[in-house]
Design an enzyme around this catalytic site. Structure first.
Site, PDB file in Angstrom:
ATOM      1  N   ASP A 301       0.857  -1.176   0.000  1.00 20.20           N
ATOM      2  CA  ASP A 301       0.000   0.000   0.000  1.00 20.20           C
ATOM      3  C   ASP A 301       0.897   1.231   0.000  1.00 20.20           C
ATOM      4  OD1 ASP A 301      -2.162   1.767   0.418  1.00 20.20           O
ATOM      5  OD2 ASP A 301      -2.290   1.351   2.555  1.00 20.20           O
ATOM      6  N   HIS A 302       0.322   2.377  -0.316  1.00 21.62           N
ATOM      7  CA  HIS A 302       1.040   3.643  -0.221  1.00 21.62           C
ATOM      8  C   HIS A 302       0.836   4.246   1.180  1.00 21.62           C
ATOM      9  CE1 HIS A 302       0.552   3.983  -4.840  1.00 21.62           C
ATOM     10  NE2 HIS A 302       1.785   3.604  -4.553  1.00 21.62           N
ATOM     11  N   PHE A 476      -5.256   4.326   1.321  1.00 23.12           N
ATOM     12  CA  PHE A 476      -6.289   3.359   0.933  1.00 23.12           C
ATOM     13  C   PHE A 476      -6.035   2.790  -0.460  1.00 23.12           C
ATOM     14  CE2 PHE A 476      -8.448   6.647   3.614  1.00 23.12           C
ATOM     15  CZ  PHE A 476      -8.516   5.900   4.778  1.00 23.12           C
ATOM     16  N   HIS A 477      -4.804   2.291  -0.682  1.00 24.51           N
ATOM     17  CA  HIS A 477      -4.456   1.682  -1.974  1.00 24.51           C
ATOM     18  C   HIS A 477      -3.959   0.248  -1.796  1.00 24.51           C
ATOM     19  CE1 HIS A 477      -3.469   5.986  -3.684  1.00 24.51           C
ATOM     20  NE2 HIS A 477      -4.765   5.792  -3.509  1.00 24.51           N
ATOM     21  N   PRO A 478      -4.661  -0.623  -1.088  1.00 20.46           N
ATOM     22  CA  PRO A 478      -4.165  -1.992  -0.924  1.00 20.46           C
ATOM     23  C   PRO A 478      -4.190  -2.757  -2.245  1.00 20.46           C
ATOM     24  CG  PRO A 478      -6.421  -1.840  -0.121  1.00 20.46           C
ATOM     25  CD  PRO A 478      -5.982  -0.437  -0.443  1.00 20.46           C
TER      26      PRO A 478
END
Length: 542
Positions: A301-302, A476-478
């Site tokens: 994730d980021h 919120f980039h899984p």
């Protein structure tokens, strides 16, 4: 005992970015029957179409799965909320609306991981085909597609000055991102139409709602994939679902089951179905129907580090939203012209750069916000401020998603292991220092920026690493938990078919072998666009 609820050619699990597009594309053939299943409810909630409504949809059980990650050593033992859309439209109903494809080099890593046909030149036509680009079609953009890509509808003096400051520090101004090499700074383009959020439902479902061969079932929780084995060959035949009225039933899929439940939901469903790491499944009393050790692994994730500065001699959102009159004025502006702060995504201005000169391409990104607050969901501060958040675009830390029990309603264990590699720690330290250089540039002098998080006294490598753990939070980039490839930890092949099981694909961000540079929504739609083509080729009709 589960009862038979009906049979379809294709059963799609999850009505988010990928699922809505798949439903549109597959049901375009009137000879096939398509079922789209969503665990959440309708997207008719008041706050969904208003862009700033993410403040009221994230952390709201009406629209959010309300996941939390496990306490994370890289975050100094903290746990944080991990929002995922539980509503028609999925994350497109609650996300930042930022349109970001990633960089050319991102897709080369996919090819290098054993996925031919996924390079930048291969995927660009699919991005273009779905676009309705505000400036018209050209060699890099499309027009007339379902997904609007438009410019911001509010301006802030402090952000214009930040662009100048970034340019002083070697980050040139560019017209837009999404051209293959994002090095530079620009305002984000957004998936809105005239100041209204355009989620996946508006894009892909509403235009086709009269199709007789498409069935949509909401408030239906998929508990597992149904499998059968014949002569040693394993095949997906449908899904077991708990309907809103409590009824347990099975929807059969004569052609394919398509999992588009996201990087948390898809691996959880596979594990509950007995597909995944055998030791994990047996530990929870689940029969191992198919050993696939990569299911749920490779989560990344980021992580954004949220530096914050007080400023003077300007107006920020803190000021405008800090009074009743200011709030009324913003509401009136949106009502009359669909402009102003209510059209804002969480971040309007972005910048891409190299954290150090040895990086081959831009590896860090800023999301710059004309506001400040302690943490998401809390009130804005009572003073003028700016938050230049910075994130590592190519993290090397990896985590996992693993079921905690055979109960399909218990959230899985979500472990990110943020900042668990020396490389990620170094990028975090370099990113904070780079941010400070920008904030000290001449272009921002008149605003007298004063760093209050983490604070100017935090200077050493150890202190800055600790500060990254204190300030870091997800964007919120899984991705990556059912990664595409052909190594022993790959879950799907380069056509998104689950290894070893026919008629089953995973089509969402979990299939990414490595995260893209920036927001992941547009790449997920591209993946779905390509998947629809694969599915039609593998299941010819007429």
């Amino acid at each position: 005992m589960a009862e038979k609820l009906g049979s379809y050619d294709y059963v799609i699990v999850g009505a988010g970015s990928a699922g809505c597009l798949l439903a549109n594309r597959l049901s375009a053939d009137p000879t096939v029957r398509v079922l789209l299943i969503e665990a959440g409810g309708s997207d008719n909630y008041f706050w969904i179409p208003i862009p700033v409504g993410y403040l009221f949809t994230i952390g709201n059980p009406r629209t959010d799965w309300m996941y939390r990650i496990e306490p994370d050593e890289g975050l100094n033992g903290r746990t944080i909320g991990y929002a995922r859309g539980k509503v028609m439209g999925g994350c497109t109903s609650i996300n930042a609306m930022i349109y970001m494809r990633g960089q050319r080099s991102d897709y080369q890593t996919w090819v290098d991981a054993g996925n031919p046909g996924w390079g930048w030149d291969d995927v660009l036509p699919y991005f273009k085909g779905m676009e309705d680009y505000v400036h018209g079609a050209d060699e890099l953009h499309g027009a007339g597609g379902e997904l609007p890509v438009q410019e911001r509808r509010v301006s802030w003096e402090i952000l214009d000055a930040w662009r100048d400051a970034a340019e002083e520090c070697g980050i040139p101004k560019i017209d837009e991102f999404n051209r293959g090499d994002n090095l530079g700074n620009a305002y984000f383009q957004v998936n809105q139409r005239d100041g209204v959020r355009w989620n996946a439902v508006r894009c892909f479902l509403k235009p086709i709602r009269r199709r007789q061969n498409l069935t949509i079932v909401s408030r239906a929780h998929v508990e597992r994939v149904e499998l059968e084995t014949q002569d040693g060959a394993k095949r997906a035949t449908g899904v077991e679902v708990r309907l809103d009225d409590g009824k347990l039933g099975v929807f059969n899929a004569s052609r394919e089951v398509l999992l588009s439940a996201g990087s948390i939901g898809s691996p959880q469903i596979l594990q509950l179905s007995g597909i995944g790491p055998g030791s994990l499944l047996l530990a929870h009393g689940i029969e191992v129907n198919h050993e696939l050790p990569g299911v749920g692994e490779n989560l990344h994730d980021h992580l954004q580090i949220r530096l914050q500065y007080k400023v003077k001699n300007t107006i920020t959102l803190n000021d405008r939203a800090g009074s009743l009159i200011g709030k009324l004025a913003m509401g009136l502006e949106y009502l009359v012209s669909r402009t102003g702060p209510l059209t804002m995504p969480p971040s309007q201005l972005g910048a891409f750069a190299k954290s150090d000169p040895s990086q081959p391409t831009a590896n860090i990104e800023w999301h710059v916000q004309p506001l400040s607050l302690e943490k998401f969901g809390e009130p804005l501060h009572p003073f003028s401020a700016i938050t230049p958040s910075v994130c590592n675009l190519r993290p090397t830390s990896r985590g996992y998603v693993r079921i905690k029990s055979p109960d399909p309603y218990q959230h899985p264990e979500i472990k990110l292991n943020y900042l668990s590699t020396d490389e990620d720690k170094q990028v975090a330290v370099d990113s904070i220092r780079y941010t400070r250089r920008i904030m000290a540039a001449k272009a921002l002098e008149r605003f007298e920026p004063e760093e209050f998080l983490p604070g100017p006294s935090v200077e050493s490598e150890e202190e800055l690493t600790n500060a990254a753990g204190d300030l870091g939070t997800t964007i919120f980039h899984p991705v990556g938990t059912c990664k595409m490839g052909n190594d022993e930890m790959a879950v799907v092949d380069d056509r998104l078919r689950v290894h070893g099981i026919s008629n089953l694909r995973v089509i969402d961000a979990s299939a990414m072998p490595r995260i893209t540079s920036g927001n992941t929504n547009a790449p997920v739609m591209m993946i779905a666009e390509r998947a629809a083509e694969f599915i039609r080729e593998d299941n010819p009709t007429g």
